[in-house]
Design an enzyme around this catalytic site. Structure first.
Site, mmCIF file in Angstrom:
data_model
loop_
_atom_site.group_PDB
_atom_site.id
_atom_site.type_symbol
_atom_site.label_atom_id
_atom_site.label_comp_id
_atom_site.label_asym_id
_atom_site.label_seq_id
_atom_site.Cartn_x
_atom_site.Cartn_y
_atom_site.Cartn_z
ATOM 1 N N CYS A 35 1.107 -1.515 -0.217
ATOM 2 C CA CYS A 35 -0.154 0.387 -0.094
ATOM 3 C C CYS A 35 0.894 0.980 -0.168
ATOM 4 C CB CYS A 35 -0.741 0.287 1.256
ATOM 5 S SG CYS A 35 -2.486 0.620 1.206
ATOM 6 N N HIS A 69 -3.730 -4.979 -0.625
ATOM 7 C CA HIS A 69 -3.487 -5.432 0.756
ATOM 8 C C HIS A 69 -3.178 -7.160 0.615
ATOM 9 C CE1 HIS A 69 -2.551 -2.328 3.395
ATOM 10 N NE2 HIS A 69 -4.232 -1.545 2.436
ATOM 11 N N GLU A 88 -1.788 -9.548 3.588
ATOM 12 C CA GLU A 88 -2.215 -9.844 4.940
ATOM 13 C C GLU A 88 -4.042 -9.838 5.148
ATOM 14 O OE1 GLU A 88 -2.174 -5.180 5.235
ATOM 15 O OE2 GLU A 88 -1.114 -7.298 4.053
#
Length: 206
Positions: free
Chosen positions: A80, A186, A188
């Protein structure tokens, strides 16, 4: 292999740490140049503004070590805003220079009817080279989670590793150069696809 996660005080640190731990690694937390000792792969999680990230790197004395790390082709994953600061500048904070690892600038999605900004939620990414080690096991059009109002425009299109379309507009959702990879989405927060991408980075790049 010892992964390190850069902590600049505003990143999505815990989610990234949990994702790395789920892959069987205990990451080091990097707050200064000294913390890089023994680290073999770096992850730069992103959350916050362009200027905040750069100011924190400068304050912590990490700007030049990070440039040296990437330019030496050591394994690096930017996420990001950790992707955006690789570029020379950003419209979010004019006059604040980025790391300048890649040529180009970070621009905002335009204000126009029917276009919701920020771009938030799940969207697919088309890998430029789906057989590249970074994208193994992800198929031709994996879905990842996005939350952003700005996105980089690389001057050198050859570094673009993944493309996403939002409201009829294609943008570089990922870049790659050597053992550096960075994504606007993202991983994650992207469940199985995100874990696979992080696994590919940690096992094939490091």
């Amino acid at each position: 292999m010892k992964p390190g996660i850069i902590d600049y005080g505003g990143g999505n640190l815990q989610s990234v740490r949990n994702a790395v731990r789920a892959l069987g690694y205990e990451p080091a937390i990097v707050k200064s140049d000294a913390d890089l000792a023994g680290v073999s792969a770096l992850v730069y999680p992103g959350q916050g503004a362009f200027a905040d990230c750069m100011n924190a790197l400068n304050r912590q004395g990490l700007t030049e070590p990070l440039k040296e790390w990437i330019n030496a082709d050591r394994p690096f994953f930017g996420i990001c805003v950790g992707y955006q600061v690789l570029f020379e500048s950003g419209e979010e904070d004019p006059g604040v220079p980025g790391l300048g690892i890649l040529q180009g600038k970070v621009v905002r999605f335009p204000t126009e009817p029917g276009l919701k900004v920020p771009h938030m939620g799940w969207n697919n990414v088309t890998p430029v080279h789906s057989n590249d080690p970074a994208w193994v096991g992800l198929g031709m059009s994996p879905y990842f989670y996005f939350v952003h109002s700005y996105y980089p425009e690389p001057l050198d299109g050859s570094v673009t590793a993944g493309v996403t379309n939002y409201a009829g507009r294609d943008f570089a959702a990922a870049v790659q150069r050597g053992r550096m990879i960075a994504t606007q989405f993202h991983p994650e927060k992207s469940q199985a696809a995100g874990q696979q991408l992080l696994k590919n980075f940690l096992t094939r790049f490091a």
